[in-house]
Design a protein around this motif. Structure first.
Motif, PDB file in Angstrom:
ATOM      1  N   ASN A 191       0.744  -1.123  -0.130  1.00  0.00           N
ATOM      2  CA  ASN A 191      -0.039  -0.127  -0.179  1.00  0.00           C
ATOM      3  C   ASN A 191       0.848   1.318   0.075  1.00  0.00           C
ATOM      4  O   ASN A 191       1.929   1.231   0.078  1.00  0.00           O
ATOM      5  CB  ASN A 191      -0.947  -0.123   1.246  1.00  0.00           C
ATOM      6  N   ILE A 192       0.337   2.596  -0.105  1.00  0.00           N
ATOM      7  CA  ILE A 192       0.930   3.588  -0.015  1.00  0.00           C
ATOM      8  C   ILE A 192       1.757   4.112   0.855  1.00  0.00           C
ATOM      9  O   ILE A 192       3.083   4.397   0.640  1.00  0.00           O
ATOM     10  CB  ILE A 192      -0.045   4.891  -0.625  1.00  0.00           C
ATOM     11  N   ASN A 193       1.322   3.562   2.248  1.00  0.00           N
ATOM     12  CA  ASN A 193       2.069   4.008   3.461  1.00  0.00           C
ATOM     13  C   ASN A 193       3.362   3.208   3.496  1.00  0.00           C
ATOM     14  O   ASN A 193       4.219   3.712   3.787  1.00  0.00           O
ATOM     15  CB  ASN A 193       1.162   3.960   4.335  1.00  0.00           C
ATOM     16  N   ASN A 242       7.045   4.171   3.795  1.00  0.00           N
ATOM     17  CA  ASN A 242       8.051   4.037   4.798  1.00  0.00           C
ATOM     18  C   ASN A 242       9.153   3.400   4.112  1.00  0.00           C
ATOM     19  O   ASN A 242      10.441   3.538   4.679  1.00  0.00           O
ATOM     20  CB  ASN A 242       7.236   2.965   5.769  1.00  0.00           C
ATOM     21  N   ALA A 243       9.023   2.531   3.120  1.00  0.00           N
ATOM     22  CA  ALA A 243      10.341   1.922   2.553  1.00  0.00           C
ATOM     23  C   ALA A 243      11.214   2.950   1.785  1.00  0.00           C
ATOM     24  O   ALA A 243      12.429   2.856   2.121  1.00  0.00           O
ATOM     25  CB  ALA A 243       9.583   0.797   1.503  1.00  0.00           C
ATOM     26  N   ARG A 244      10.628   3.812   1.156  1.00  0.00           N
ATOM     27  CA  ARG A 244      11.699   4.713   0.421  1.00  0.00           C
ATOM     28  C   ARG A 244      12.191   5.635   1.700  1.00  0.00           C
ATOM     29  O   ARG A 244      13.485   6.174   1.599  1.00  0.00           O
ATOM     30  CB  ARG A 244      11.031   5.602  -0.496  1.00  0.00           C
ATOM     31  N   LYS A 245      11.710   5.968   2.770  1.00  0.00           N
ATOM     32  CA  LYS A 245      12.195   6.857   3.804  1.00  0.00           C
ATOM     33  C   LYS A 245      13.401   5.942   4.509  1.00  0.00           C
ATOM     34  O   LYS A 245      14.381   6.384   4.966  1.00  0.00           O
ATOM     35  CB  LYS A 245      11.169   7.220   4.915  1.00  0.00           C
ATOM     36  N   THR A 246      13.064   4.511   4.675  1.00  0.00           N
ATOM     37  CA  THR A 246      13.950   3.709   5.376  1.00  0.00           C
ATOM     38  C   THR A 246      15.380   3.702   4.773  1.00  0.00           C
ATOM     39  O   THR A 246      16.578   3.645   4.876  1.00  0.00           O
ATOM     40  CB  THR A 246      13.436   2.370   5.543  1.00  0.00           C
ATOM     41  N   ILE A 247      15.091   3.407   2.994  1.00  0.00           N
ATOM     42  CA  ILE A 247      16.214   3.351   2.165  1.00  0.00           C
ATOM     43  C   ILE A 247      17.085   4.738   2.367  1.00  0.00           C
ATOM     44  O   ILE A 247      18.247   4.540   2.327  1.00  0.00           O
ATOM     45  CB  ILE A 247      15.785   2.969   0.873  1.00  0.00           C
TER      46      ILE A 247
END
Length: 201
Positions: free
Chosen positions: A2-4, A8-13
């Protein structure tokens, strides 16, 4: 996903890259230097100028986005130093000090400065990572920070090797105008990478 989860994934990376160890960052800088060298082999020579069309500028623009100001800049320094010292990965599989001091000398300087500039904006201003603002930032880096030293270097090289000073129109035809369309594509592509992969908060 989902969009969240995507956000979260791109922020973590992004944070993982920025907060990784110094050794890891240096290795990522080396990989980006390799990517720059690879893109430099995508080349279209032009008969009226010693400056070819290449895809390496795209790698330069991405280096600041992905690695930030310090290590994006380092990636371009490594690209130049290794290209001079031992790795023939400048355009057309060339290398050595003669290439560095040749017609492209100013563009090499611009690569370092542009990567730092883009990285500085990317690191400091999260809201600048959207498509429109980042396209503007990257456009400034490309057409001002790369081309100003690039054109100065080309003019000085021409004077040193041919004994003549180019006029403004001649200089632009040799070092800027033929590259505009391709550069716009690279700018929009790099801005798209920022839009998709970099967090906005």
């Amino acid at each position: 996903m989902n969009i969240n989860s995507y956000y979260n994934a791109r922020k973590t990376i992004f944070e993982g890259i920025r907060e990784s160890s110094t050794v890891t960052k240096i290795l990522m800088s080396l990989l980006m230097a390799c990517f720059t060298g690879l893109m430099a082999q995508i080349i279209i020579p032009l008969p009226w100028t010693p400056v070819p069309i290449t895809a390496q500028t795209f790698a330069v623009l991405c280096s600041g986005l992905i690695l930030g100001k310090k290590y994006g800049c380092l990636s371009q320094i490594l690209y130049i130093i290794l290209g001079v010292a031992c790795v023939p990965w400048f355009a057309d599989m060339s290398g050595g000090i003669d290439v560095l001091l040749g017609s492209n000398c100013g563009y090499f300087v611009g690569f370092i400065l542009a990567s730092y500039f883009i990285g500085a904006i990317t690191d400091k201003y999260a809201d600048a990572r959207n498509f429109t603002k980042m396209a503007t930032v990257i456009g400034i880096a490309n057409f001002a920070i790369i081309y100003i030293p690039g054109l100065i270097g080309l003019a000085l090289w021409t004077y040193a090797t041919q004994g003549t000073m180019l006029g403004i129109s001649e200089l632009l035809i040799m070092g800027l105008i033929p590259f505009i369309v391709g550069d716009i594509v690279k700018i929009l592509s790099a801005a798209s990478i920022s839009k998709v992969f970099l967090p906005k908060e």
